[in-house]
Design a protein around this motif. Structure first.
Motif: not given
Ligand code: ADP
Length: 482
Positions: A474-479
């Motif tokens: 999973t890549a989590a990016l600032p929404k």
């Protein structure tokens, strides 16, 4: 550049060492202080004499009354006349009064004491007050011989004491400057040992605190001794800070340099195998394959396959080199992550028919970032899922809005990653199973590139995996919400 360097070295070498320069400067400062004090004492002494003479004149009804026999002269007396401003401030100021200081007949002392002509002249200093009366001057003179004699002796004692004081102080000053500079000396010595040859080329003696040594040495620090560190045993906090800063700089240089070395050697190693394969096929063709169509076709296929692998590797290497150089500029825009996931999903499904594909997408999820780079990262996750999931397996791409992050995941039910390898999979050239990945044509660079991309976007990558069950990356990016 080199002329600048030699200028710094020349300056640093200078004639005098820093210690000598500082000591000399401090002694001069104290000497100047004593000198000005002495001049002030002399001036005050002279003022006291003049004031005493003035009071004497003022208190007397006439000049004879105080035992001063006035002479009468029709010409203005000689000598150094006190400036009008001083004269006007003195006591008893009749109109036209003249005040002079002059050296009279040399005074050779009472009781036949023979004096140096300079002192005899000094003692003849006389103060003169002349009052104009009917065009003539009544002149009163005050010889200062006895007062000057007394002052001379006192002053001589004072001078001797001052000289002794200054000499003792000079030693103290030198000691304290040496104490202050000791950490610099230690830095120098330590920095010298960082040099290739370990031992200082010109050993410094503790009493020669020459900064030039430090500069010369720091100029010659080289990559072979980057693991050495500066040790500061002294109590000077500021210099400890400096040593700490240099040491942490060396830490960073050391780490960067080692990783560069590893990178170059791993890259060469990676290129060696396909080159060897290509060479092998070329030799085989040379010997037997020219007229054998099967061998010819097999060789062409193999060479094509290895060349494509090499091309991938070289592209990835170039990407990482540019990322290390910080020369990859991000083209930031608002990226619809859902649309991006959908695009990758559709194109992968089209290319690969060996797996079952699913998409679970949350609508309208956006981030700020470089569209192409983000797509590259997701494709790397997808490629891995394909490579490490046996055919017929299931691959799912999903997006999720969670904890203020826009997340994009690729899940497969493939081979999985052993727990011990999980934390290493982002290292360059790491492959969890050499033989397995060799078959798949992996380089071990994909995930380090993906991680770099996600990091540059202010996000992070998470991996959960179980051997023989599957993997979720999973890549989590600032929404981003408008
Ligand atoms: P490679 O080019 O070898 O795939 P990567 O950096 O992309 O290099 O991946 C590093 C290693 O992580 C791979 O060699 C593989 O062993 C493991 N890996 C990555 N993704 C997966 C996955 N989806 N399933 C199983 N193993 C994976």
């Amino acid at each position: 550049m080199s002329s600048e360097k030699t200028a710094i070295q020349r300056e640093a070498r200078g004639d005098a060492s820093l210690e000598r320069k500082l000591t000399r400067g401090e002694i001069w400062r104290r000497f100047a202080l004593l000198l000005s004090t002495d001049i002030l004492i002399i001036a005050m002494f002279l003022c006291a004499l003049i004031i005493h003479s003035e009071i004497t004149v003022k208190n007397a009804a006439n000049l004879e009354g105080i035992g001063v026999i006035p002479t009468i002269s029709d010409s203005r007396p000689n000598g150094f006349t006190l400036p009008g401003q001083v004269s006007s401030r003195l006591i008893g100021e009749p109109e036209g009064i003249v005040r002079n200081l002059y050296f009279g007949e040399p005074f050779w002392g009472d009781g036949g004491v023979i004096l140096h002509p300079f002192l005899a002249n000094l003692r003849s200093l006389t103060y003169l007050i002349a009052s104009p009366v009917n065009g003539e001057y009544y002149i009163a003179t005050f010889g200062f011989a006895s007062a000057i004699t007394l002052f001379q002796h006192t002053f001589a004692v004072l001078l001797v004491l001052q000289a002794i004081g200054l000499i003792t102080e000079a030693f103290e000053i030198r000691k304290s400057i040496r104490r202050t500079l000791r950490p610099i000396y230690e830095l120098t010595l330590a920095a010298q040992t960082v040099h290739r040859n370990t031992a200082p080329q010109v050993p410094l003696k503790p009493h020669k605190l020459q900064l030039s040594g430090a500069i010369d040495t720091l100029n010659t620090i080289d990559e072979n001794e980057l693991s050495r560190r500066i040790v500061i045993s002294d109590e000077r906090e500021e210099l400890k800070g400096l040593a700490f800063a240099i040491n942490s700089m060396l830490d960073r240089l050391d780490a960067a340099y080692s990783s560069q070395l590893r990178f170059v050697s791993d890259a060469s190693h990676e290129l060696r195998t396909p080159i060897a394969v290509i060479q092998g096929y070329a030799n085989m063709l040379d010997r037997w394959g020219k007229n054998d169509t099967d061998t010819l076709q097999e060789s062409i296929d193999a060479i094509k396959y290895e060349a494509a692998g090499m091309q991938d590797l070289v592209e990835q290497l170039l990407f990482l080199a540019r990322s290390d150089n910080r020369s990859i500029a991000l083209n930031i825009e608002t990226v619809n992550l859902t649309a991006l996931a959908d695009e990758v999903f559709r194109e992968t499904r089209m290319i690969d028919s060996g797996h079952e594909y699913h998409a679970r997408l949350t609508d309208g999820l956006s981030v700020r970032g470089d569209m192409q780079l983000l797509k590259q990262a997701v494709r790397i996750f997808m490629d891995n899922a394909i490579k490490y999931t046996p055919s017929g397996g299931m691959i799912t791409i999903s997006t999720l809005d969670e904890d203020g992050h826009a997340k994009i995941s690729v899940t497969d039910n493939g081979l999985g990653i052993p727990p011990d390898d999980l934390e290493k999979i982002f290292e360059r050239f790491f492959r969890s199973d050499e033989s397995r990945t060799r078959e798949t044509g992996g380089t071990g660079l994909g995930l380090s590139i993906a991680k770099w991309i996600i990091d540059r976007h202010g996000g992070f990558v998470e991996v959960t995996s179980r051997v023989d069950i599957g993997t979720k990356i999973t890549a989590a990016l600032p929404k981003f919400s408008e």
